[in-house]
Write a protein that holds these residues in place. Structure first.
Motif, short mmCIF file in Angstrom:
data_model
loop_
_atom_site.label_atom_id
_atom_site.label_comp_id
_atom_site.label_asym_id
_atom_site.label_seq_id
_atom_site.Cartn_x
_atom_site.Cartn_y
_atom_site.Cartn_z
N ASN A 4 8.85 52.63 67.39
CA ASN A 4 10.07 52.20 68.06
C ASN A 4 9.68 51.32 69.23
OD1 ASN A 4 12.53 51.90 69.31
ND2 ASN A 4 12.83 54.07 69.73
N VAL A 5 10.07 50.05 69.19
CA VAL A 5 9.78 49.12 70.28
C VAL A 5 11.11 48.69 70.89
CG1 VAL A 5 8.74 46.93 70.94
CG2 VAL A 5 7.71 48.29 69.11
N GLU A 6 11.25 48.93 72.18
CA GLU A 6 12.45 48.53 72.91
C GLU A 6 12.05 47.46 73.93
OE1 GLU A 6 14.90 51.65 74.54
OE2 GLU A 6 14.10 53.06 73.05
N VAL A 7 12.90 46.44 74.05
CA VAL A 7 12.66 45.37 75.01
C VAL A 7 13.87 45.27 75.92
CG1 VAL A 7 12.19 42.92 75.31
CG2 VAL A 7 11.22 44.14 73.34
N ASP A 8 13.62 45.37 77.22
CA ASP A 8 14.68 45.26 78.22
C ASP A 8 14.25 44.23 79.26
OD1 ASP A 8 16.82 45.58 79.93
OD2 ASP A 8 16.16 47.53 80.70
N LYS A 43 6.56 55.26 70.73
CA LYS A 43 7.65 54.55 71.41
C LYS A 43 7.03 53.61 72.43
CE LYS A 43 10.53 58.58 70.79
NZ LYS A 43 9.90 59.88 70.88
N MET A 45 7.94 50.63 75.21
CA MET A 45 9.02 50.03 75.98
C MET A 45 8.46 48.85 76.75
SD MET A 45 12.02 49.79 77.02
CE MET A 45 13.38 50.51 77.84
N ARG A 47 9.69 46.27 79.57
CA ARG A 47 10.82 46.07 80.49
C ARG A 47 10.40 45.24 81.69
NH1 ARG A 47 10.66 51.73 80.50
NH2 ARG A 47 9.07 52.43 81.92
N ASN A 57 4.05 53.25 76.79
CA ASN A 57 4.18 54.01 75.55
C ASN A 57 3.95 55.50 75.82
OD1 ASN A 57 1.20 52.73 75.41
ND2 ASN A 57 1.14 54.75 74.46
#
Length: 107
Positions: A4-8, A43, A45, A47, A57
């Motif tokens: 799961n890669v989230e970009v903010d 995971k 992230m 940001r 991570n």
């Protein structure tokens, strides 16, 4: 579902720059050194905050893989060519995070 890669990164940060391939190297570093499975999803992230980019991570280190830390040292060395601001590395039992300064590009 194992990764799961989230970009903010808000649009207000789009005028900053980072050296080529640094973000890719940091994400690859997370994948290389951590377990990724259905039971232990990784995971990552990415940001923006305080004129920096953080790549973080959840820490679930692979066993049997040795690391010299050369990749992170190379990134820190590249940054010294552009700024006096330092690359920051944080690790505890649950999290690994690298914070890289954003650079201002003069047009």
């Amino acid at each position: 579902s194992n990764l799961n890669v989230e970009v903010d990164v808000p649009e207000s940060y789009y005028h900053y720059a980072i050296p080529p391939l640094v973000l890719q190297m940091l994400v690859e570093n997370s994948i290389k050194h951590n377990i990724i499975s259905g039971e232990s999803p990784l995971k990552i992230m990415v940001r923006a905050r305080d004129e920096c980019i953080e790549v973080e991570n959840n820490l679930q280190k692979k066993t049997g893989i040795s690391s010299t830390g050369q990749g992170l040292r190379n990134i820190a060395g590249r940054y010294r060519l552009f700024t006096a601001r330092e690359v920051e590395i944080f690790e505890n039992t649950a999290t690994f995070r690298v914070t890289i300064p954003l650079l201002t590009v003069e047009l």
